[in-house]
Design a protein around this motif. Structure first.
Motif, PDB file in Angstrom:
ATOM      1  N   LEU A 157       5.261   7.065  -4.301  1.00 47.81           N
ATOM      2  CA  LEU A 157       6.576   7.699  -4.817  1.00 47.81           C
ATOM      3  C   LEU A 157       7.580   6.857  -5.459  1.00 47.81           C
ATOM      4  N   PHE A 158       7.128   5.663  -5.398  1.00 52.31           N
ATOM      5  CA  PHE A 158       7.941   4.470  -6.020  1.00 52.31           C
ATOM      6  C   PHE A 158       6.955   3.533  -7.164  1.00 52.31           C
ATOM      7  N   PRO A 159       6.473   4.181  -8.314  1.00 55.01           N
ATOM      8  CA  PRO A 159       5.632   3.718  -9.154  1.00 55.01           C
ATOM      9  C   PRO A 159       6.009   2.412  -9.613  1.00 55.01           C
ATOM     10  N   LYS A 200      19.705   2.484   2.470  1.00 60.36           N
ATOM     11  CA  LYS A 200      18.884   3.054   3.870  1.00 60.36           C
ATOM     12  C   LYS A 200      18.806   4.799   3.633  1.00 60.36           C
ATOM     13  N   PHE A 201      17.729   5.051   4.494  1.00 62.64           N
ATOM     14  CA  PHE A 201      17.626   6.578   4.198  1.00 62.64           C
ATOM     15  C   PHE A 201      17.258   7.048   5.786  1.00 62.64           C
ATOM     16  N   ALA A 220       4.696  12.912   3.255  1.00 66.46           N
ATOM     17  CA  ALA A 220       5.046  12.416   2.037  1.00 66.46           C
ATOM     18  C   ALA A 220       5.665  13.385   1.273  1.00 66.46           C
ATOM     19  N   LYS A 221       5.400  14.630   1.377  1.00 70.28           N
ATOM     20  CA  LYS A 221       5.984  15.540   0.426  1.00 70.28           C
ATOM     21  C   LYS A 221       7.356  15.884   0.941  1.00 70.28           C
ATOM     22  N   LEU A 227      14.374  12.359  -0.132  1.00 71.90           N
ATOM     23  CA  LEU A 227      14.972  11.241  -0.989  1.00 71.90           C
ATOM     24  C   LEU A 227      15.601  12.107  -2.163  1.00 71.90           C
ATOM     25  N   ALA A 228      15.079  13.246  -2.435  1.00 72.11           N
ATOM     26  CA  ALA A 228      16.039  13.823  -3.626  1.00 72.11           C
ATOM     27  C   ALA A 228      17.196  14.177  -2.922  1.00 72.11           C
ATOM     28  N   SER A 229      17.277  14.593  -1.654  1.00 72.16           N
ATOM     29  CA  SER A 229      18.441  15.166  -1.281  1.00 72.16           C
ATOM     30  C   SER A 229      19.631  13.839  -1.150  1.00 72.16           C
ATOM     31  N   TYR A 230      18.962  12.661  -1.282  1.00 69.01           N
ATOM     32  CA  TYR A 230      19.893  11.507  -1.557  1.00 69.01           C
ATOM     33  C   TYR A 230      20.372  11.207  -2.715  1.00 69.01           C
TER      34      TYR A 230
END
Length: 273
Positions: A157-159, A200-201, A220-221, A227-230
């Motif tokens: 997710l972090f290319p 942090k998450f 992962a999905k 992550l999008a909510s952050y």
């Protein structure tokens, strides 16, 4: 006459051979010997060469490192041997035999070892963070271990960002969840990350903790949506500066035995200021 002469020469040669053989056994003397409380983790520096591993007195070769090129060698002690006018340090090592049913062990000159795991160890289900000293060690573990499927998916997710051992150890020491018996004491000594901004998450940690039996793809999905909510949407993740490093350590009931409940989850990102 010739026969007598040849017989005599052979006899003398045999006697000399015995003398030399006997003296070879006394050439190495133990000056100092110790056994360690803390085990070191090593691999062969030259795994394809015929490096001998000896008994303590250096009189008998027990095996060669090339016989076990992918082994991890655990250092349990050392000894100083004197040979003529020189002294040398030897490490007492232990590692799995070829059937993984017992240990092979003996003494090898310290210069033939280097810190790190043998190749086969990276495919184990669990390796603790505190047993690693190099980024390369941790990255190989993530790449090869069957227990690290979800880690590999999350990292995708972090290319533009890399996992680092230092950031992962910091993640494990700050705001992570670990089953009580799994977190070694060194996890709680935070690496010095002066000069980094840490993000942090905790919602990711909570989800991972509650979903260990879900497939890596689905997890992962879900992590992606959290992550999008952050505010870290797919678009933002693609634009993240390479100054960001990923700290991640995922353990899904892979410690000690398959029926044990041990697990651990740590996940942060850090940006160099």
């Amino acid at each position: 006459m010739k026969k007598l002469l040849i017989t005599g020469v052979i006899a003398i040669a045999a006697i000399l051979g015995l003398v030399q053989s006997g003296s070879a056994q006394t050439k190495y003397t133990i000056q100092r010997q110790s056994f360690w409380q803390k085990t070191t983790i090593n691999k062969a520096k030259y795994p394809k060469k015929s490096i001998a591993v000896w008994n303590a007195k250096h009189t008998k070769v027990k095996f060669y490192l090339k016989d076990y090129p992918n082994n991890t060698w655990y250092g349990r002690g050392s000894e100083t041997l004197k040979h003529g006018k020189t002294t040398a340090k030897y490490i007492y090592i232990q590692g799995n035999n070829k059937k993984h049913t017992d240990l092979v062990k003996g003494y090898v000159w310290h210069g033939y070892l280097e810190a790190g795991f043998g190749e086969e160890t990276y495919s184990h289900k669990y390796l603790s963070l505190d047993s690693m000293t190099k980024n390369a060690d941790y990255l190989k573990y993530i790449k090869k271990s069957p227990s690290q499927k979800v880690t590999r998916e999350i990292v995708k997710l972090f290319p533009n960002n890399k996992v680092t051992l230092k950031m992962s150890k910091y993640a494990a020491a700050s705001g992570a969840y670990y089953f009580e018996d799994i977190a070694p004491k060194t996890y709680f000594t935070k690496p010095d990350l002066t000069g980094y901004t840490i993000v942090k998450f905790p919602k990711v940690i909570d989800y991972l903790k509650s979903s260990k039996n879900v497939s890596a793809t689905i997890r992962a999905k879900k992590v992606k949506s959290i992550l999008a909510s952050y505010g870290y949407t797919t678009s933002k993740l693609k634009k993240l500066s390479s100054k960001y490093q990923i700290g991640i350590n995922i353990v899904d009931s892979t410690y000690i035995t398959s029926d044990s409940p041990e697990c651990g989850y740590a996940f942060i990102i850090g940006k160099a200021k």
